[in-house]
Design a protein around this motif. Structure first.
Motif, PDB file in Angstrom:
ATOM      1  N   PHE A 156       0.846  -1.181   0.000  1.00  0.00           N
ATOM      2  CA  PHE A 156       0.000   0.000   0.000  1.00  0.00           C
ATOM      3  C   PHE A 156       0.892   1.245   0.000  1.00  0.00           C
ATOM      4  N   PRO A 157       0.367   2.392  -0.397  1.00  0.00           N
ATOM      5  CA  PRO A 157       1.163   3.624  -0.356  1.00  0.00           C
ATOM      6  C   PRO A 157       1.707   3.914   1.042  1.00  0.00           C
ATOM      7  N   ASP A 158       2.851   4.570   1.087  1.00  0.00           N
ATOM      8  CA  ASP A 158       3.479   4.919   2.362  1.00  0.00           C
ATOM      9  C   ASP A 158       2.534   5.751   3.221  1.00  0.00           C
ATOM     10  N   GLY A 159       2.578   5.498   4.513  1.00  0.00           N
ATOM     11  CA  GLY A 159       1.802   6.289   5.461  1.00  0.00           C
ATOM     12  C   GLY A 159       0.435   5.735   5.788  1.00  0.00           C
ATOM     13  N   LEU A 160      -0.020   4.748   5.023  1.00  0.00           N
ATOM     14  CA  LEU A 160      -1.336   4.159   5.303  1.00  0.00           C
ATOM     15  C   LEU A 160      -1.223   3.097   6.394  1.00  0.00           C
ATOM     16  N   ARG A 161      -2.317   2.891   7.096  1.00  0.00           N
ATOM     17  CA  ARG A 161      -2.377   1.879   8.156  1.00  0.00           C
ATOM     18  C   ARG A 161      -3.554   0.955   7.896  1.00  0.00           C
ATOM     19  N   THR A 162      -3.590  -0.153   8.627  1.00  0.00           N
ATOM     20  CA  THR A 162      -4.676  -1.114   8.462  1.00  0.00           C
ATOM     21  C   THR A 162      -5.353  -1.408   9.798  1.00  0.00           C
ATOM     22  N   ALA A 163      -6.621  -1.779   9.713  1.00  0.00           N
ATOM     23  CA  ALA A 163      -7.406  -2.190  10.872  1.00  0.00           C
ATOM     24  C   ALA A 163      -8.290  -3.347  10.430  1.00  0.00           C
ATOM     25  N   VAL A 164      -8.658  -4.217  11.359  1.00  0.00           N
ATOM     26  CA  VAL A 164      -9.485  -5.376  11.030  1.00  0.00           C
ATOM     27  C   VAL A 164     -10.646  -5.460  12.019  1.00  0.00           C
ATOM     28  N   PHE A 165     -11.880  -5.521  11.452  1.00  0.00           N
ATOM     29  CA  PHE A 165     -13.096  -5.536  12.264  1.00  0.00           C
ATOM     30  C   PHE A 165     -14.029  -6.652  11.805  1.00  0.00           C
ATOM     31  N   GLY A 166     -14.712  -7.281  12.761  1.00  0.00           N
ATOM     32  CA  GLY A 166     -15.769  -8.240  12.471  1.00  0.00           C
ATOM     33  C   GLY A 166     -17.088  -7.707  12.994  1.00  0.00           C
ATOM     34  N   MET A 167     -18.122  -7.676  12.118  1.00  0.00           N
ATOM     35  CA  MET A 167     -19.404  -7.074  12.478  1.00  0.00           C
ATOM     36  C   MET A 167     -20.577  -7.933  12.030  1.00  0.00           C
ATOM     37  N   GLY A 168     -20.375  -9.240  11.920  1.00  0.00           N
ATOM     38  CA  GLY A 168     -21.400 -10.096  11.336  1.00  0.00           C
ATOM     39  C   GLY A 168     -21.070 -10.354   9.884  1.00  0.00           C
ATOM     40  N   CYS A 169     -22.067 -10.459   9.032  1.00  0.00           N
ATOM     41  CA  CYS A 169     -21.850 -10.693   7.604  1.00  0.00           C
ATOM     42  C   CYS A 169     -20.950  -9.596   7.033  1.00  0.00           C
ATOM     43  N   PHE A 170     -19.855  -9.997   6.391  1.00  0.00           N
ATOM     44  CA  PHE A 170     -18.872  -8.995   5.972  1.00  0.00           C
ATOM     45  C   PHE A 170     -19.266  -8.175   4.751  1.00  0.00           C
ATOM     46  N   TRP A 171     -20.318  -8.540   4.041  1.00  0.00           N
ATOM     47  CA  TRP A 171     -20.719  -7.770   2.858  1.00  0.00           C
ATOM     48  C   TRP A 171     -21.107  -6.336   3.222  1.00  0.00           C
ATOM     49  N   GLY A 172     -22.047  -6.196   4.154  1.00  0.00           N
ATOM     50  CA  GLY A 172     -22.497  -4.870   4.547  1.00  0.00           C
ATOM     51  C   GLY A 172     -21.440  -4.112   5.326  1.00  0.00           C
ATOM     52  N   ALA A 173     -20.661  -4.829   6.125  1.00  0.00           N
ATOM     53  CA  ALA A 173     -19.610  -4.175   6.907  1.00  0.00           C
ATOM     54  C   ALA A 173     -18.573  -3.543   5.992  1.00  0.00           C
ATOM     55  N   GLU A 174     -18.208  -4.252   4.920  1.00  0.00           N
ATOM     56  CA  GLU A 174     -17.220  -3.685   4.009  1.00  0.00           C
ATOM     57  C   GLU A 174     -17.751  -2.412   3.353  1.00  0.00           C
ATOM     58  N   ARG A 175     -18.990  -2.431   2.913  1.00  0.00           N
ATOM     59  CA  ARG A 175     -19.558  -1.242   2.278  1.00  0.00           C
ATOM     60  C   ARG A 175     -19.555  -0.052   3.233  1.00  0.00           C
TER      61      ARG A 175
END
Length: 220
Positions: A43-62
């Motif tokens: 990924f481009p420099d300076g970006l960070r990542t996070a990981v979340f679970g909220m049930g079905c991942f389709w709506g969570a990703e949107r």
């Protein structure tokens, strides 16, 4: 291993988990909404990542790809035992994984604290091994952190939001907060699913309770 009749709300131990495979699933490199942005490193420099679970991942990703300051998103599996699981395997409850969203974000534009607010308000974190009508360990609420600072922010936000939920008559938060082990990308057809299938299923639903911000921990 037979799983017919098993309790999908019980998390399996490592010795019970499906064996999986050494090879990663065949998944895309690029985002289907933000077509010039990668969903896999680098990924481009300076970006960070996070990981979340909220049930079905389709709506969570949107929910997250629509959040200002988020560079890209991907869905996958985390928090379990089976290496490189398929969706069908995760659905058995015998991998131990939760359906999760990988959020790649620019901390100069959106703080981790703000992402936590999106997370808490976007689902009901008091339901244990389910989210709405989706039942099973794969649908549990989860935050997987990558360092002690993110852990402290996640735990502080949980305490703050739980107080707000209690005031609104909800039970205790059941969200798993744990270190991120391996994130496994889900299959191609799951990535940005609700962009590909706009009328597709979305089981995401919040409590209507606002998550307080300004938690007294370092942002970003």
């Amino acid at each position: 291993m037979a799983w017919f009749g098993m309790d999908k709300t019980r998390r399996v131990a490592a010795g019970e988990a499906l064996p999986g495979r050494a090879e990663a699933l065949d998944t895309p490199d690029w985002h289907d909404v933000h077509e010039d942005r990668r969903i896999k490193p680098p990924f481009p420099d300076g970006l960070r990542t996070a990981v979340f679970g909220m049930g079905c991942f389709w709506g969570a990703e949107r929910l997250f790809w629509r959040t200002p300051g988020v560079y890209s998103t991907a869905v996958g599996y985390a928090g379990g035992h089976t290496p490189n699981p398929t969706y069908e395997e995760v659905c058995t409850g015998l991998t131990g994984h939760a359906e999760v969203v990988l959020v790649v974000y620019d901390p100069a534009q959106v703080s981790y604290e703000t992402l936590l607010k999106v997370f808490w308000e976007g689902h009901d974190p008091t339901q244990g091994m389910r989210q709405g009508n989706d039942v099973g360990t794969q649908y549990r609420s989860a935050i997987y952190y990558t360092d002690e600072t993110r852990q402290a922010e996640a735990e502080a936000s949980r305490a703050s939001f739980e107080q707000a939920l209690r005031g609104a008559g909800y039970h205790a938060i059941t969200t798993e907060i744990a270190p991120l082990g391996e994130f496994y990308y889900a299959e191609d057809y799951h990535q940005q699913y609700l962009h590909k299938v706009p009328d597709g299923y979305c089981g995401l639903g919040g409590t209507g309770v606002s998550c307080p911000v300004g938690l007294g921990v370092r942002k970003g």
